[in-house]
Enzyme design. Structure first.
Site, PDB file in Angstrom:
ATOM      1  N   HIS A 102       0.820  -1.220   0.000  1.00  0.00           N
ATOM      2  CA  HIS A 102       0.000   0.000   0.000  1.00  0.00           C
ATOM      3  C   HIS A 102       0.849   1.264   0.000  1.00  0.00           C
ATOM      4  CE1 HIS A 102      -3.641  -2.423   1.766  1.00  0.00           C
ATOM      5  NE2 HIS A 102      -3.452  -2.633   0.481  1.00  0.00           N
ATOM      6  N   SER A 170      -6.910  -6.564  10.214  1.00  0.00           N
ATOM      7  CA  SER A 170      -8.324  -6.874  10.427  1.00  0.00           C
ATOM      8  C   SER A 170      -8.872  -7.797   9.349  1.00  0.00           C
ATOM      9  CB  SER A 170      -9.145  -5.576  10.461  1.00  0.00           C
ATOM     10  OG  SER A 170      -8.966  -4.865   9.255  1.00  0.00           O
ATOM     11  N   GLU A 196      -7.143  -9.813  18.541  1.00  0.00           N
ATOM     12  CA  GLU A 196      -8.447 -10.475  18.699  1.00  0.00           C
ATOM     13  C   GLU A 196      -8.716 -11.216  17.393  1.00  0.00           C
ATOM     14  OE1 GLU A 196     -10.700  -6.928  19.249  1.00  0.00           O
ATOM     15  OE2 GLU A 196     -10.449  -6.336  17.163  1.00  0.00           O
ATOM     16  N   ALA A 212       0.943  -8.170  19.376  1.00  0.00           N
ATOM     17  CA  ALA A 212       2.004  -8.612  18.465  1.00  0.00           C
ATOM     18  C   ALA A 212       3.377  -8.561  19.133  1.00  0.00           C
ATOM     19  CB  ALA A 212       1.995  -7.732  17.204  1.00  0.00           C
TER      20      ALA A 212
END
Ligand code: BJW
Length: 226
Positions: A102, A170, A196, A212
């Site tokens: 990105h 995510s 999560e 992490a």
């Protein structure tokens, strides 16, 4: 192959996108992360990215970035880190085999000549491109609707790897969110390390939850037999 997202930089103090208090809170995603938003209000978008570029001076790699750099020391070309992040924390930790799918905050992209110069300053008020002189520089980041960088190289790495590990993402943005299924269908073992369960957790063989900064060093130790 290791795919990283905003969660790996969270403990360094870089805000994630979708968590509470994240970058998108208070920002209309369409206004700051699409080419249409940029066309509508260049100044707003440049200000958003100038602030984020400046904030890099105040953050440092955390144990998760350092553990991946250590893993590269051991594995060399057998490891590729593909990051969705635009910060430079993997490189500052010592990783060299990093693909920024990105883009990067520390590069500009010239809309006139296509060059992608390294860029550490603000992009407001419209400095000239060092290559062609046009005042047409934008942040070298990939917005929604644009094609991420190095997709061929990433595709080869995903479909050729024997272990696919996703850290701090995510799993809500494509094409990165689809890589776990591609890796699995090519026979790789897949592991998610995230605070999560993510949107894509069900596609992984194994899911470990926690920060992490703890999970990645533990996993690297385990892999290297420490
Ligand atoms: C921790 C933690 C801790 C917190 N420890 N964990 C298929 C289906 C539907 C839609 C599409 C599709 N294919 C394409 C699309 C459209 C679109 C898309 O995906 N839209 C979705 C909204 C559905 N995709 C695109 O437009 C992409 N382009 C594209 O597909 O081109 C077409 C094409 C593809 C292939 C071939 C040919 C053509 C481009 C996407 C560009 C995304 N750009 C952004 C902005 C970059 C610049 C910037 O930084 O401003 O990239 S958006 C933003 O999301 C940023 C991120 O890289 C990306 C992912 O976010 P990430 O990293 O996952 O962060 P969060 O915040 O979402 O999650 C953080 C996670 O960490 C959470 O789970 C936390 O729990 C966790 N965490 N602290 C461990 N301490």
């Amino acid at each position: 192959m290791v795919l990283t997202g905003a969660g790996i930089s969270a403990e360094s103090g870089v805000r994630t996108f979708r968590d509470d208090g994240g970058l998108w809170e208070g920002h209309d995603v369409n206004a700051v992360a699409t080419p249409e938003g940029f066309a509508r209000d260049r100044e707003l978008v440049q200000r958003f990215y100038d602030a984020r570029r400046r904030s890099l001076a105040h953050v440092e790699p955390n144990p998760a970035h350092l553990a991946l750099a250590r893993l590269e020391e051991e594995l060399g070309e057998d490891l590729l880190v593909v990051t969705q992040n635009v910060d430079d924390l993997h490189e500052r930790a010592g990783s060299r085999r990093v693909v920024h799918m990105h883009g990067e905050l520390l590069r500009a992209a010239c809309e006139a000549c296509g060059s992608r110069p390294r860029w550490e300053e603000d992009l407001l008020p419209s400095p000239p491109c060092p290559v062609c002189g046009a005042r047409a520089l934008r942040p070298d980041v990939v917005w929604f609707g644009e094609v991420p960088y190095e997709l061929d190289r990433i595709g080869r790495a995903v479909s050729g790897c024997d272990l696919f590990v996703s850290v701090g993402t995510s799993g809500s943005v494509y094409p990165a969110a689809g890589y776990v299924s591609l890796a699995a269908s090519s026979g790789a073992h897949t592991l998610e390390l995230n605070l999560e369960p993510s949107e894509g957790s069900r596609f992984f063989d194994e899911v470990r939850t926690g920060p992490a900064g703890r999970l990645v060093p533990e996993w690297v130790e385990e892999l290297l037999g420490g």
